[in-house]
Design a protein around this motif. Structure first.
Motif, PDB file in Angstrom:
ATOM      1  N   UNK A   1       0.808  -1.227   0.000  1.00  0.00           N
ATOM      2  CA  UNK A   1       0.000   0.000   0.000  1.00  0.00           C
ATOM      3  C   UNK A   1       0.840   1.275   0.000  1.00  0.00           C
ATOM      4  N   UNK A   2       1.891   1.311   0.787  1.00  0.00           N
ATOM      5  CA  UNK A   2       2.691   2.535   0.849  1.00  0.00           C
ATOM      6  C   UNK A   2       3.332   2.874  -0.498  1.00  0.00           C
ATOM      7  N   UNK A   3       3.714   1.850  -1.254  1.00  0.00           N
ATOM      8  CA  UNK A   3       4.302   2.084  -2.576  1.00  0.00           C
ATOM      9  C   UNK A   3       3.243   2.678  -3.515  1.00  0.00           C
ATOM     10  N   UNK A   4       2.054   2.107  -3.476  1.00  0.00           N
ATOM     11  CA  UNK A   4       0.966   2.586  -4.336  1.00  0.00           C
ATOM     12  C   UNK A   4       0.594   4.016  -3.968  1.00  0.00           C
ATOM     13  N   UNK A   5       0.426   4.278  -2.671  1.00  0.00           N
ATOM     14  CA  UNK A   5       0.035   5.610  -2.204  1.00  0.00           C
ATOM     15  C   UNK A   5       1.106   6.658  -2.517  1.00  0.00           C
ATOM     16  N   UNK A   6       2.375   6.298  -2.368  1.00  0.00           N
ATOM     17  CA  UNK A   6       3.464   7.230  -2.661  1.00  0.00           C
ATOM     18  C   UNK A   6       3.505   7.637  -4.133  1.00  0.00           C
ATOM     19  N   UNK A   7       2.943   6.806  -4.983  1.00  0.00           N
ATOM     20  CA  UNK A   7       2.906   7.132  -6.415  1.00  0.00           C
ATOM     21  C   UNK A   7       1.640   7.885  -6.790  1.00  0.00           C
ATOM     22  N   UNK A   8       0.812   8.198  -5.800  1.00  0.00           N
ATOM     23  CA  UNK A   8      -0.382   8.994  -6.067  1.00  0.00           C
ATOM     24  C   UNK A   8      -1.618   8.202  -6.446  1.00  0.00           C
ATOM     25  N   UNK A   9      -1.573   6.894  -6.227  1.00  0.00           N
ATOM     26  CA  UNK A   9      -2.718   6.052  -6.555  1.00  0.00           C
ATOM     27  C   UNK A   9      -3.412   5.592  -5.283  1.00  0.00           C
ATOM     28  N   UNK A  10      -4.617   5.084  -5.438  1.00  0.00           N
ATOM     29  CA  UNK A  10      -5.361   4.518  -4.314  1.00  0.00           C
ATOM     30  C   UNK A  10      -5.552   3.029  -4.589  1.00  0.00           C
ATOM     31  N   UNK A  11      -5.072   2.168  -3.720  1.00  0.00           N
ATOM     32  CA  UNK A  11      -5.267   0.729  -3.952  1.00  0.00           C
ATOM     33  C   UNK A  11      -6.729   0.347  -3.759  1.00  0.00           C
ATOM     34  N   UNK A  12      -7.219  -0.513  -4.619  1.00  0.00           N
ATOM     35  CA  UNK A  12      -8.581  -1.037  -4.502  1.00  0.00           C
ATOM     36  C   UNK A  12      -8.447  -2.553  -4.475  1.00  0.00           C
ATOM     37  N   UNK A  13      -8.890  -3.161  -3.404  1.00  0.00           N
ATOM     38  CA  UNK A  13      -8.791  -4.608  -3.255  1.00  0.00           C
ATOM     39  C   UNK A  13     -10.119  -5.257  -3.587  1.00  0.00           C
ATOM     40  N   UNK A  14     -10.045  -6.344  -4.319  1.00  0.00           N
ATOM     41  CA  UNK A  14     -11.240  -7.062  -4.724  1.00  0.00           C
ATOM     42  C   UNK A  14     -11.756  -7.912  -3.574  1.00  0.00           C
ATOM     43  N   UNK A  15     -13.048  -8.200  -3.575  1.00  0.00           N
ATOM     44  CA  UNK A  15     -13.573  -9.147  -2.588  1.00  0.00           C
ATOM     45  C   UNK A  15     -12.874 -10.502  -2.777  1.00  0.00           C
ATOM     46  N   UNK A  16     -12.830 -11.338  -1.733  1.00  0.00           N
ATOM     47  CA  UNK A  16     -12.118 -12.622  -1.837  1.00  0.00           C
ATOM     48  C   UNK A  16     -12.551 -13.472  -3.035  1.00  0.00           C
ATOM     49  N   UNK A  17     -13.830 -13.534  -3.309  1.00  0.00           N
ATOM     50  CA  UNK A  17     -14.327 -14.288  -4.458  1.00  0.00           C
ATOM     51  C   UNK A  17     -15.096 -13.301  -5.316  1.00  0.00           C
ATOM     52  N   UNK A  18     -14.586 -12.964  -6.479  1.00  0.00           N
ATOM     53  CA  UNK A  18     -15.192 -11.895  -7.264  1.00  0.00           C
ATOM     54  C   UNK A  18     -15.263 -12.213  -8.758  1.00  0.00           C
ATOM     55  N   UNK A  19     -15.955 -13.300  -9.151  1.00  0.00           N
ATOM     56  CA  UNK A  19     -16.043 -13.607 -10.580  1.00  0.00           C
ATOM     57  C   UNK A  19     -16.790 -12.545 -11.367  1.00  0.00           C
ATOM     58  N   UNK A  20     -17.642 -11.772 -10.700  1.00  0.00           N
ATOM     59  CA  UNK A  20     -18.376 -10.713 -11.387  1.00  0.00           C
ATOM     60  C   UNK A  20     -17.436  -9.615 -11.886  1.00  0.00           C
ATOM     61  N   UNK A  21     -16.254  -9.529 -11.297  1.00  0.00           N
ATOM     62  CA  UNK A  21     -15.297  -8.495 -11.687  1.00  0.00           C
ATOM     63  C   UNK A  21     -14.303  -8.989 -12.732  1.00  0.00           C
ATOM     64  N   UNK A  22     -14.431 -10.242 -13.128  1.00  0.00           N
ATOM     65  CA  UNK A  22     -13.481 -10.840 -14.051  1.00  0.00           C
ATOM     66  C   UNK A  22     -14.230 -11.378 -15.268  1.00  0.00           C
ATOM     67  N   UNK A  23     -14.209 -10.660 -16.387  1.00  0.00           N
ATOM     68  CA  UNK A  23     -14.976 -11.090 -17.560  1.00  0.00           C
ATOM     69  C   UNK A  23     -14.655 -12.501 -18.036  1.00  0.00           C
ATOM     70  N   UNK A  24     -13.419 -12.955 -17.877  1.00  0.00           N
ATOM     71  CA  UNK A  24     -13.075 -14.291 -18.368  1.00  0.00           C
ATOM     72  C   UNK A  24     -13.831 -15.361 -17.594  1.00  0.00           C
ATOM     73  N   UNK A  25     -14.127 -15.105 -16.314  1.00  0.00           N
ATOM     74  CA  UNK A  25     -14.911 -16.065 -15.523  1.00  0.00           C
ATOM     75  C   UNK A  25     -16.304 -16.228 -16.113  1.00  0.00           C
TER      76      UNK A  25
END
Length: 94
Positions: free
Chosen positions: A13-37
């Motif tokens: 997280x600190x690396x991502x934040x230092x570069x000006x981005x916001x990390x977004x973590x997926x739910x543990x099981x998230x096939x709805x977020x993965x078109x290939x699924x």
């Protein structure tokens, strides 16, 4: 990001934040977020429709099933995932 242990928030997280981005973590099981699924779910349904014939191979059945999915359907799958990602990012249950 997916939930692989290598991407644990405390480690990256600190690396991502230092570069000006916001990390977004997926739910543990998230096939709805993965078109290939979603695509594979359609393919599996078509591949499993009945037993393979003597002249048919699994490879040929997969190719036939994938070619039968209309491009418009694939676009809809992708758009659905994009819509669900926005819900995830805004912490709306998917």
């Amino acid at each position: 990001m997916n939930n692989a242990p290598i991407r644990a928030p405390g480690l990256i997280d600190h690396v991502i934040l230092n570069r000006g981005y916001r990390p977004v973590y997926l739910p543990p099981y998230s096939p709805e977020l993965n078109p290939i699924e979603q695509f594979w779910a359609i393919l599996k349904g078509n591949v499993k429709r009945d037993k393979l014939k003597n002249v048919e191979t699994l490879t040929s059945r997969i190719i036939e099933a994938s070619e039968a999915v209309p491009v418009e359907h694939i676009k809809n799958i992708i758009q659905h995932s994009i819509n669900q990602f926005d819900n995830c990012r805004n912490k709306v249950s998917i």
